[in-house]
Design a protein around this motif. Structure first.
Motif, short mmCIF file in Angstrom:
data_model
loop_
_atom_site.label_atom_id
_atom_site.label_comp_id
_atom_site.label_asym_id
_atom_site.label_seq_id
_atom_site.Cartn_x
_atom_site.Cartn_y
_atom_site.Cartn_z
N THR A 1 -1.45 -7.77 2.55
CA THR A 1 -0.76 -7.34 3.78
C THR A 1 -0.60 -8.60 4.63
O THR A 1 -1.59 -9.15 5.12
CB THR A 1 -1.63 -6.32 4.55
OG1 THR A 1 -2.15 -5.33 3.64
CG2 THR A 1 -0.84 -5.65 5.66
N PHE B 1 0.84 -1.20 0.00
CA PHE B 1 0.00 0.00 0.00
C PHE B 1 0.87 1.25 0.00
O PHE B 1 2.06 1.19 0.29
CB PHE B 1 -0.97 0.07 1.19
CG PHE B 1 -0.48 -0.50 2.49
CD1 PHE B 1 0.78 -0.23 2.98
CD2 PHE B 1 -1.31 -1.32 3.25
CE1 PHE B 1 1.20 -0.75 4.18
CE2 PHE B 1 -0.89 -1.85 4.46
CZ PHE B 1 0.37 -1.56 4.92
N HIS C 1 -8.87 -2.41 16.21
CA HIS C 1 -8.21 -3.66 16.59
C HIS C 1 -7.09 -3.39 17.57
O HIS C 1 -6.42 -2.35 17.49
CB HIS C 1 -7.70 -4.45 15.37
CG HIS C 1 -6.63 -3.77 14.58
ND1 HIS C 1 -6.90 -2.96 13.49
CD2 HIS C 1 -5.28 -3.77 14.71
CE1 HIS C 1 -5.77 -2.49 13.00
NE2 HIS C 1 -4.75 -2.96 13.72
N LYS D 1 -4.45 0.95 -0.83
CA LYS D 1 -4.04 -0.15 -1.71
C LYS D 1 -4.36 0.26 -3.14
O LYS D 1 -5.53 0.46 -3.49
CB LYS D 1 -4.78 -1.44 -1.35
CG LYS D 1 -4.07 -2.28 -0.28
CD LYS D 1 -4.59 -3.71 -0.26
CE LYS D 1 -4.15 -4.47 0.99
NZ LYS D 1 -2.73 -4.85 1.01
N THR E 1 -6.42 5.48 9.02
CA THR E 1 -6.28 4.77 10.28
C THR E 1 -5.57 5.65 11.31
O THR E 1 -4.92 6.64 10.96
CB THR E 1 -5.45 3.48 10.10
OG1 THR E 1 -4.05 3.82 10.06
CG2 THR E 1 -5.80 2.75 8.82
N HIS F 1 -3.36 -9.81 12.51
CA HIS F 1 -4.26 -9.35 11.45
C HIS F 1 -3.48 -9.18 10.14
O HIS F 1 -2.25 -9.09 10.14
CB HIS F 1 -4.96 -8.04 11.84
CG HIS F 1 -4.03 -6.89 12.08
ND1 HIS F 1 -3.24 -6.79 13.20
CD2 HIS F 1 -3.75 -5.79 11.33
CE1 HIS F 1 -2.53 -5.68 13.15
NE2 HIS F 1 -2.80 -5.05 12.00
N TRP G 1 -9.48 1.83 12.02
CA TRP G 1 -9.25 1.66 10.57
C TRP G 1 -10.57 2.00 9.89
O TRP G 1 -11.57 1.31 10.09
CB TRP G 1 -8.85 0.22 10.31
CG TRP G 1 -8.32 -0.16 8.97
CD1 TRP G 1 -7.02 -0.34 8.62
CD2 TRP G 1 -9.09 -0.49 7.79
NE1 TRP G 1 -6.92 -0.74 7.31
CE2 TRP G 1 -8.17 -0.84 6.77
CE3 TRP G 1 -10.46 -0.51 7.49
CZ2 TRP G 1 -8.58 -1.21 5.49
CZ3 TRP G 1 -10.86 -0.88 6.21
CH2 TRP G 1 -9.92 -1.22 5.23
N ASP H 1 0.98 -5.04 15.40
CA ASP H 1 1.37 -3.62 15.32
C ASP H 1 2.23 -3.18 16.51
O ASP H 1 3.26 -2.51 16.33
CB ASP H 1 0.13 -2.72 15.30
CG ASP H 1 -0.76 -2.94 14.09
OD1 ASP H 1 -0.24 -3.39 13.04
OD2 ASP H 1 -1.97 -2.67 14.19
N LEU I 1 -9.71 -6.44 5.56
CA LEU I 1 -8.91 -6.91 6.69
C LEU I 1 -9.37 -8.30 7.14
O LEU I 1 -10.54 -8.66 6.94
CB LEU I 1 -9.05 -5.96 7.88
CG LEU I 1 -8.47 -4.56 7.76
CD1 LEU I 1 -8.78 -3.76 9.02
CD2 LEU I 1 -6.97 -4.62 7.54
O1 LIG Z 1 -4.86 -1.86 5.52
C1 LIG Z 1 -4.18 -2.88 5.53
O2 LIG Z 1 -3.97 -3.56 4.53
C2 LIG Z 1 -3.58 -3.35 6.82
C3 LIG Z 1 -3.91 -2.46 7.97
C4 LIG Z 1 -3.15 -2.75 9.20
O3 LIG Z 1 -2.38 -3.66 9.30
C5 LIG Z 1 -3.37 -1.87 10.34
O4 LIG Z 1 -4.11 -0.89 10.25
O5 LIG Z 1 -2.77 -2.15 11.41
#
Ligand SMILES: O=C(O)CCC(=O)C(=O)O
Length: 276
Positions: free
Chosen positions: A123, A71, A205, A116, A226, A211, A143, A128, A156
């Motif tokens: 991803t 992305f 999250h 993206k 996000t 994830h 997000w 994180d 996601l």
């Molecule tokens: O948007 C994505 O592809 C992944 C998002 C992600 O990993 C996040 O927001 O922690």
């Protein structure tokens, strides 16, 4: 904005480690967020961080060309775009994050646009919190889908309840989708949950929830905005992450992360919050 959380939503988040909120933004708010993202991204001219060509790649060198096509990842747009600042410093978002995390105060760690592009890579499964400059099991992200997000364009996926037992060890995010399951073999047979969302919906999250996201198998863009949140009162753990060299030079492990220019306190139950 659907910012009032029900007790059952808080409990669901605290059990699963993620929560989806459908139709979070009104149509007018969605339009404002989209405009803010498009303007802020255009103004950056490709710079990931405000005022510098910095590299905040999560992937290691061998996987860089893969990660570059996961992305477009632009960090801390709130620092150089007024609309994004208005969006991100909204105490209603901070209160939701605080309620879900079960904490008294919330600071922005960093925001990020995650766009993206057509045909973008998946991803890979990751965590994180191990990337961040503080270590708090309650840290979390919002997000927000700014386009309809589907199985086809990169929705996601989460491993429910994984955050209860993952750690601050960082398994990375390379091009091997399932690498994290070498670190956490106990989740190898888990059922993942997909989170397709209409534009304007959102998810939260926990940063220790395993994830990832599908590849974009379409010719359209998947825009998401996000923000990562740090519970107030956290201290520096020695990891640089998005901090610049000057900030790092002035920080010792254990120092409080309380610079409002870098990590604004956007909500507190107990303290006066001064947002300018
Ligand atoms: O948007 C994505 O592809 C992944 C998002 C992600 O990993 C996040 O927001 O922690």
């Amino acid at each position: 904005m659907k910012n009032e959380l029900l007790q059952e939503q808080i409990e669901k988040y605290q059990n699963d480690g993620f929560l989806v909120i459908e139709d979070f933004l009104s149509p007018e708010e969605l339009e404002f967020w989209r405009t803010a993202l498009d303007e802020a991204v255009a103004k950056r001219g490709g710079n990931k961080m405000p005022n510098r060509k910095e590299v905040y790649g999560k992937g290691d060198d061998a996987d860089k060309s893969y990660y570059d096509n996961v992305f477009t990842q632009l960090i801390n747009l709130w620092q150089d775009n007024d609309k994004m600042r208005q969006i991100m410093l909204d105490a209603r978002l901070g209160k939701m994050a605080a309620q879900l995390a079960g904490v008294d105060g919330i600071r922005i760690w960093h925001d990020q646009a995650l766009v993206k592009a057509p045909w973008a890579n998946a991803t890979s499964w990751h965590l994180d919190t191990p990337y961040w400059s503080f270590s708090d099991r309650r840290a979390l992200s919002i997000w927000v889908a700014l386009d309809d997000v589907t199985y086809q364009n990169g929705c996601l996926f989460f491993i429910p309840e994984s955050y209860h037992s993952t750690s601050f060890e960082n398994p990375g995010i390379g091009k091997n989708m399932g690498a994290i399951f070498q670190t956490y073999p106990e989740f190898k047979s888990s059922k993942s949950v997909a989170a397709p969302m209409k534009a304007g919906s959102c998810s939260f999250h926990n940063g220790l929830t395993i994830h990832g996201a599908h590849a974009n198998m379409t010719s359209g863009f998947r825009r998401a905005m996000t923000c990562a949140y740090m519970p107030d009162g956290n201290t520096f753990n020695g990891i640089q992450n998005i901090l610049n060299d000057e900030q790092i030079a002035n920080l010792k492990v254990g120092n409080l992360l309380e610079d409002n220019n870098q990590n604004p306190l956007i909500y507190s139950r107990n303290k006066d919050v001064q947002i300018s």
